[in-house]
Design a protein around this motif. Structure first.
Motif, short mmCIF file in Angstrom:
data_model
loop_
_atom_site.label_atom_id
_atom_site.label_comp_id
_atom_site.label_asym_id
_atom_site.label_seq_id
_atom_site.Cartn_x
_atom_site.Cartn_y
_atom_site.Cartn_z
N LEU A 53 0.86 -1.18 0.00
CA LEU A 53 0.00 0.00 0.00
C LEU A 53 0.90 1.24 0.00
O LEU A 53 1.90 1.29 0.72
N PHE A 54 0.54 2.22 -0.81
CA PHE A 54 1.29 3.48 -0.86
C PHE A 54 0.39 4.58 -0.31
O PHE A 54 -0.69 4.84 -0.85
N SER A 72 5.03 -1.12 8.36
CA SER A 72 5.05 0.06 7.50
C SER A 72 6.41 0.76 7.58
O SER A 72 7.15 0.59 8.55
N VAL A 73 6.70 1.56 6.55
CA VAL A 73 7.93 2.34 6.50
C VAL A 73 7.56 3.76 6.06
O VAL A 73 6.73 3.94 5.17
N PHE A 103 4.02 1.84 2.49
CA PHE A 103 5.03 2.90 2.39
C PHE A 103 4.32 4.24 2.53
O PHE A 103 3.41 4.54 1.74
N ILE A 104 4.71 5.03 3.51
CA ILE A 104 4.11 6.36 3.70
C ILE A 104 5.04 7.40 3.10
O ILE A 104 6.24 7.43 3.40
N ARG A 144 12.01 5.32 9.67
CA ARG A 144 12.13 6.40 8.66
C ARG A 144 13.29 6.03 7.76
O ARG A 144 14.45 6.02 8.19
N CYS A 145 12.99 5.72 6.52
CA CYS A 145 14.02 5.22 5.61
C CYS A 145 14.22 6.15 4.42
O CYS A 145 13.26 6.72 3.90
N ARG A 146 15.45 6.26 3.99
CA ARG A 146 15.79 7.05 2.80
C ARG A 146 16.18 6.10 1.67
O ARG A 146 16.62 4.98 1.91
#
Length: 355
Positions: A97-98, A173-174, A195-196, A224-226
């Motif tokens: 899900l986006f 989720s990320v 993914f948020i 929190r991912c980059r």
């Protein structure tokens, strides 16, 4: 892609070998995927038998045929025009899900708001290439955004999930943030359920840390991912639809994040990344302040596949000159060459090509 494969198996299971496509049906990618999405959003249905000049052959590798009037096993028709439509029981995947959160909409300028709406609409098209509208959520949305979307996409039909509250709480989720403290990789992409993404455009404003502000605003505690490309976020596309495209490509197509990023880079992204590499890999000629790289090194610095025109633009922007290996050797012999911080990353290329 994903739904198209499912639809193919369902149609074959019903004994359908040819499917007539109506005039005016628009599809820029895989026809079966396009049809599956249109069935799910309720715009088209499948009717037994039919005639048409465009037919999709479903035996072997599905292919599109155009030409003479053809009798088909079934036809794609607008909803409400078929007396007894077939039951095509598509079950779209619920994940990934986006979630595009729009809580900071009010901070954008008029131009940025228009740009943001364009990116939201482009995100729908991107998701449809692999999944469907139900895999996309617009959270913290308000009436102004809904009206702008309707104005930009007149008569379009969407089944995107609209949520006026904050991002839904979903396990695994990320939150995607260019300043995040974890680095997204193939394993994470493969196992993450949602993914948020911050609905943020900073085309006219100088902003920093708004993604983190959004994260704190919703009191999120997820990672929190980059997204990095060879250790840096420089050159990584930042448009919302491109971020979604990178993740979908990695998960379903390339299974390689770097390759997916490079495939999704725009001209601007490639020039910016090449500029970044050139600045750090070039040598400085002492006394004259000239920045140079030996010609054998250039093609290896250009690992992001920039065109010749883009390479020239990046060289000009970085003020770096390409010199022959012989000229480079002369500088070395004179002791006037100073290495850049990344020069040694590519130095072996010069030695290998010129033993």
């Amino acid at each position: 892609m994903i739904l198209g494969n499912e639809l193919l198996q369902l149609l074959r299971g019903l004994g359908i070998g040819t499917l007539c496509i109506p005039r005016g049906f628009k599809c820029r990618g895989d026809y079966l995927q396009c049809i599956a999405v249109q069935l799910l959003i309720g715009k088209y249905e499948v009717c037994p038998e039919g005639m048409g000049k465009v037919a999709l052959m479903l035996s072997g590798d599905a292919r599109l045929l155009r030409g003479d009037l053809t009798k088909c096993d079934a036809s794609l028709t607008r909803v409400g025009t078929c007396p007894k439509p077939l039951n095509i029981a598509l079950i779209p995947p619920r994940e990934p899900l986006f979630i595009v959160d729009l809580a900071l909409w009010h901070r954008h300028t008029e131009s940025e708001k228009n740009e943001l709406v364009e990116q939201l609409l482009a995100s729908i098209s991107t998701v449809r290439n692999y999944l469907w509208d139900g895999n996309l959520v617009f959270s913290s949305i308000n009436d102004e955004i809904i009206k702008r979307i309707a104005r930009f996409a007149v008569n379009a039909r969407f089944r995107v999930i609209i949520d006026k509250g904050g991002p839904p709480s979903i396990l695994n989720s990320v939150f995607l943030d260019p300043e995040g403290d974890c680095v997204l990789n193939e394993e994470l992409i493969g196992k993450t359920s949602a993914f948020i993404i911050g609905g943020i455009v900073d085309k006219e404003r100088r902003t920093k840390g708004e993604s983190y502000e959004l994260y704190m605003h919703h009191k999120l505690t997820i990672p929190r991912c980059r997204i990095e490309l060879r250790g840096s976020v420089v050159g990584v596309p930042d448009r919302i639809n491109k971020i979604i495209e990178i993740i979908l490509r990695t998960r379903y197509e390339t299974h390689n994040l770097e390759r997916a990023i490079i495939m999704s880079m725009s001209k601007r992204d490639r020039i910016n990344r090449l500029f970044y590499e050139l600045q750090r890999a070039s040598y400085t000629v002492r006394g004259v302040g000239l920045k140079v790289i030996p010609s054998p090194m250039l093609e290896h610095i250009n690992w992001m596949n920039a065109t010749n025109e883009e390479v020239k633009m990046a060289l000009m922007k970085a003020r770096v000159n390409v010199v022959s290996y012989e000229e480079f050797l002369r500088y070395l012999e004179q002791g006037v060459i100073k290495e850049g911080p990344w020069s040694r990353r590519y130095a072996h290329v010069v030695k290998d090509k010129n033993p």
